[in-house]
Design a protein around this motif. Structure first.
Motif, PDB file in Angstrom:
ATOM      1  N   ALA A 263       0.837  -1.207   0.000  1.00  0.00           N
ATOM      2  CA  ALA A 263       0.000   0.000   0.000  1.00  0.00           C
ATOM      3  C   ALA A 263       0.867   1.250   0.000  1.00  0.00           C
ATOM      4  N   LEU A 264       1.959   1.178   0.732  1.00  0.00           N
ATOM      5  CA  LEU A 264       2.865   2.324   0.816  1.00  0.00           C
ATOM      6  C   LEU A 264       3.549   2.549  -0.534  1.00  0.00           C
ATOM      7  N   GLN A 265       3.991   1.430  -1.150  1.00  0.00           N
ATOM      8  CA  GLN A 265       4.643   1.551  -2.470  1.00  0.00           C
ATOM      9  C   GLN A 265       3.688   2.176  -3.479  1.00  0.00           C
ATOM     10  N   THR A 266       2.419   1.724  -3.430  1.00  0.00           N
ATOM     11  CA  THR A 266       1.433   2.212  -4.390  1.00  0.00           C
ATOM     12  C   THR A 266       1.159   3.695  -4.176  1.00  0.00           C
ATOM     13  N   GLN A 267       0.993   4.070  -2.900  1.00  0.00           N
ATOM     14  CA  GLN A 267       0.613   5.460  -2.615  1.00  0.00           C
ATOM     15  C   GLN A 267       1.758   6.434  -2.855  1.00  0.00           C
ATOM     16  N   ARG A 346      20.690  -8.858  22.801  1.00  0.00           N
ATOM     17  CA  ARG A 346      20.238  -8.596  21.432  1.00  0.00           C
ATOM     18  C   ARG A 346      18.862  -9.228  21.253  1.00  0.00           C
ATOM     19  N   ILE A 347      17.962  -8.447  20.697  1.00  0.00           N
ATOM     20  CA  ILE A 347      16.596  -8.953  20.532  1.00  0.00           C
ATOM     21  C   ILE A 347      16.170  -8.796  19.077  1.00  0.00           C
ATOM     22  N   SER A 348      15.311  -9.718  18.671  1.00  0.00           N
ATOM     23  CA  SER A 348      14.736  -9.585  17.340  1.00  0.00           C
ATOM     24  C   SER A 348      13.320  -9.048  17.527  1.00  0.00           C
ATOM     25  N   VAL A 349      12.971  -8.020  16.758  1.00  0.00           N
ATOM     26  CA  VAL A 349      11.643  -7.430  16.903  1.00  0.00           C
ATOM     27  C   VAL A 349      10.915  -7.409  15.562  1.00  0.00           C
ATOM     28  N   GLN A 350       9.606  -7.419  15.660  1.00  0.00           N
ATOM     29  CA  GLN A 350       8.759  -7.380  14.466  1.00  0.00           C
ATOM     30  C   GLN A 350       7.950  -6.099  14.479  1.00  0.00           C
ATOM     31  N   LEU A 351       7.997  -5.358  13.393  1.00  0.00           N
ATOM     32  CA  LEU A 351       7.225  -4.117  13.307  1.00  0.00           C
ATOM     33  C   LEU A 351       5.878  -4.408  12.659  1.00  0.00           C
ATOM     34  N   ASP A 352       4.823  -3.830  13.210  1.00  0.00           N
ATOM     35  CA  ASP A 352       3.515  -3.932  12.573  1.00  0.00           C
ATOM     36  C   ASP A 352       3.526  -2.966  11.385  1.00  0.00           C
ATOM     37  N   LEU A 353       3.777  -3.513  10.208  1.00  0.00           N
ATOM     38  CA  LEU A 353       4.014  -2.654   9.036  1.00  0.00           C
ATOM     39  C   LEU A 353       2.772  -1.861   8.623  1.00  0.00           C
ATOM     40  N   ASP A 354       1.586  -2.314   9.097  1.00  0.00           N
ATOM     41  CA  ASP A 354       0.368  -1.540   8.808  1.00  0.00           C
ATOM     42  C   ASP A 354       0.341  -0.226   9.587  1.00  0.00           C
ATOM     43  N   LYS A 355       1.198  -0.119  10.576  1.00  0.00           N
ATOM     44  CA  LYS A 355       1.185   1.068  11.447  1.00  0.00           C
ATOM     45  C   LYS A 355       2.363   2.009  11.164  1.00  0.00           C
ATOM     46  N   LEU A 356       3.030   1.766  10.020  1.00  0.00           N
ATOM     47  CA  LEU A 356       4.181   2.621   9.675  1.00  0.00           C
ATOM     48  C   LEU A 356       3.726   4.010   9.232  1.00  0.00           C
ATOM     49  N   PHE A 357       4.509   5.009   9.597  1.00  0.00           N
ATOM     50  CA  PHE A 357       4.338   6.365   9.064  1.00  0.00           C
ATOM     51  C   PHE A 357       5.562   6.691   8.221  1.00  0.00           C
ATOM     52  N   VAL A 358       5.373   7.537   7.221  1.00  0.00           N
ATOM     53  CA  VAL A 358       6.512   8.035   6.449  1.00  0.00           C
ATOM     54  C   VAL A 358       6.481   9.557   6.517  1.00  0.00           C
ATOM     55  N   PHE A 359       7.631  10.152   6.860  1.00  0.00           N
ATOM     56  CA  PHE A 359       7.741  11.614   6.942  1.00  0.00           C
ATOM     57  C   PHE A 359       8.736  12.109   5.900  1.00  0.00           C
ATOM     58  N   ASP A 360       8.444  13.294   5.388  1.00  0.00           N
ATOM     59  CA  ASP A 360       9.414  13.977   4.530  1.00  0.00           C
ATOM     60  C   ASP A 360      10.595  14.379   5.408  1.00  0.00           C
ATOM     61  N   PRO A 361      11.811  13.920   5.086  1.00  0.00           N
ATOM     62  CA  PRO A 361      12.944  14.214   5.982  1.00  0.00           C
ATOM     63  C   PRO A 361      13.287  15.705   6.040  1.00  0.00           C
ATOM     64  N   ASN A 362      12.862  16.472   5.049  1.00  0.00           N
ATOM     65  CA  ASN A 362      13.191  17.905   5.053  1.00  0.00           C
ATOM     66  C   ASN A 362      12.130  18.743   5.762  1.00  0.00           C
ATOM     67  N   THR A 363      10.862  18.521   5.401  1.00  0.00           N
ATOM     68  CA  THR A 363       9.807  19.364   5.982  1.00  0.00           C
ATOM     69  C   THR A 363       9.193  18.750   7.239  1.00  0.00           C
ATOM     70  N   GLY A 364       9.323  17.426   7.412  1.00  0.00           N
ATOM     71  CA  GLY A 364       8.675  16.746   8.544  1.00  0.00           C
ATOM     72  C   GLY A 364       7.215  16.414   8.277  1.00  0.00           C
ATOM     73  N   ASP A 365       6.662  16.809   7.127  1.00  0.00           N
ATOM     74  CA  ASP A 365       5.263  16.505   6.818  1.00  0.00           C
ATOM     75  C   ASP A 365       5.033  15.006   6.686  1.00  0.00           C
ATOM     76  N   VAL A 366       3.835  14.566   7.070  1.00  0.00           N
ATOM     77  CA  VAL A 366       3.507  13.147   6.881  1.00  0.00           C
ATOM     78  C   VAL A 366       3.257  12.884   5.400  1.00  0.00           C
ATOM     79  N   LEU A 367       3.927  11.858   4.863  1.00  0.00           N
ATOM     80  CA  LEU A 367       3.698  11.470   3.463  1.00  0.00           C
ATOM     81  C   LEU A 367       2.782  10.245   3.396  1.00  0.00           C
ATOM     82  N   TYR A 368       2.802   9.446   4.466  1.00  0.00           N
ATOM     83  CA  TYR A 368       2.011   8.202   4.485  1.00  0.00           C
ATOM     84  C   TYR A 368       1.706   7.885   5.936  1.00  0.00           C
ATOM     85  N   PRO A 369       0.554   7.396   6.327  1.00  0.00           N
ATOM     86  CA  PRO A 369      -0.563   7.040   5.448  1.00  0.00           C
ATOM     87  C   PRO A 369      -1.320   8.315   5.003  1.00  0.00           C
TER      88      PRO A 369
END
Ligand code: ATP
Length: 369
Positions: A263-267, A346-369
């Protein structure tokens, strides 16, 4: 009661612009919270609404009346500060009735109003005491009572709980919410405490550096923050935010690989080698288990390997502060209360990928979701 409207309000102090072009409207009877880090301009906004300071630019309305230039005492607002500012030589009853006496209310009205307010704040048994004979929490309730007794159109509260100890603060916070539900006076409340903002507000206004970052209901702002500042400010422990590079269907995160949800790739239509900031809340990371150093090779694709730095048992859960191995990227994880681990594990962790956010590294604006 009245609505409060700010239109393009700016406040400058010589070369400092404390508030820049603020516009919002608090509907009649609602409870709004202005929240943000120290120096963001919260108190200045409240003081302008109270009439204790004037705006450099813009218009301020209480009810339908434009109040620019109207002195504080004619605005029919009541303000409660962090320091209770009770009159030390007066009894609680006299403190409560002060505003009414100033307005020359008749003695029956004063008596009735004081008794009603005292009952609603559970301070009826304290009416004959002087402020110094009261605890901090009781003094704060008297300060609130004094403001309520006046039956103002608007109630302004500036960090009213911050002098109370943690337990009393929680209790008084709940009382304040109940009180508002009962009396329904339009209330604007300033705090830097995101828990107070989340628990009290009909609507939260998040401020940073004199500008509005986002306005919305607490749950909506938490679920859909507009930018990295809001995302990391609301929520305790804060959302983890870290840089990642898109390499076609996966992200590289400091040498480790994380799948990129379809979904992230598509959006987003990211381009290969594009760098973005990823965000994930600590409650959306799950610990799979401890691993020894050789185990890293076998680590599955959708997991990350972290090194634990601090373990904080919080009773209901355990906060595991950790770093991506061989990196200074911090990832805090909310683990179950019974989780046992130690710094250096050392621990192995799993991220709930449905709960990922993506931010513009320059402006900080949310790009996704
Ligand atoms: P805090 O949570 O620390 O009380 P705040 O968000 O309430 O902060 P304000 O007190 O409104 O912030 O201040 C906003 C900005 O305006 C700050 O940068 C502050 O230094 C500046 N400021 C406030 N009052 C004055 C003044 N009288 N003269 C100059 N600058 C001022």
């Amino acid at each position: 009661m009245a609505n409060v409207r700010l239109e393009g309000i700016t406040r400058k102090f010589e070369d400092v612009t404390a508030i820049e072009g603020i516009t919002f409207e608090v509907p009649d009877g609602q409870f709004w919270v202005l929240v943000g880090p120290s120096g963001c301009g919260k108190s200045t906004i409240l003081r302008m609404i109270a009439g204790l300071e004037s705006a450099t630019d813009g218009n301020l309305y209480i009810g339908d009346a434009l109040v620019n230039g109207v002195p504080a005492r004619q605005r029919d607002v009541a303000m409660v500060f962090q320091n209770y500012a009770l009159y030390p030589h007066m009894t609680v009853a006299d403190n409560l009735s002060f505003g009414l006496r100033m307005r020359k209310a008749d003695s029956t009205t004063i008596k009735e109003r004081v008794e009603t307010v005292a009952r609603s704040l559970d301070i009826s048994h304290l009416l004959d005491r002087k402020p110094k004979q009261l605890s901090g929490g009781q003094q704060q309730r008297v300060a609130l009572g004094r403001a309520i007794a006046r039956e103002p159109k608007v109630f302004l509260l500036d960090e009213p709980l911050s002098n109370l100890d943690a337990q009393l603060r929680d209790g008084t916070r709940a009382e304040l919410k109940q009180l508002h539900q009962r009396v329904g006076i339009t209330t604007i409340y300033v705090t830097h405490d995101q828990v107070e903002a989340m628990t009290l507000a009909d609507q939260i206004v998040v401020l940073n550096r004199g500008r509005i970052q986002q306005i919305g209901e607490p749950q909506d702002i938490y679920a859909k923050p507009a930018n990295r500042m809001v995302a990391t400010f609301l929520g305790n422990p804060s959302m983890n935010v870290f840089p990642a590079t898109y390499t076609g269907e996966v992200f590289q995160v400091s040498g480790q690989v994380l799948p990129c949800p379809i979904a992230l790739q598509t959006q987003l239509q990211l381009t290969p080698a594009q760098t973005i900031d990823l965000g994930i809340r600590p409650e959306h990371i799950e610990i799979n288990g401890l691993i020894d150093s050789e185990g890293i090779e076998d680590n599955k694709n959708n997991q990350l390997v972290l090194e634990v730095s601090v373990v904080e048992p919080l009773g209901r859960e355990t906060l595991v502060r950790s770093n991506l191995i061989a990196s200074d990227i911090v990832l805090n994880v909310q683990a179950p209360a019974n989780w046992r681990g130690h710094p250096g594990d050392r621990i192995s962790v799993q991220l709930d990928l449905d709960k990922l956010f993506v931010f513009d590294p320059n402006t900080g604006d949310v790009l996704y979701p």
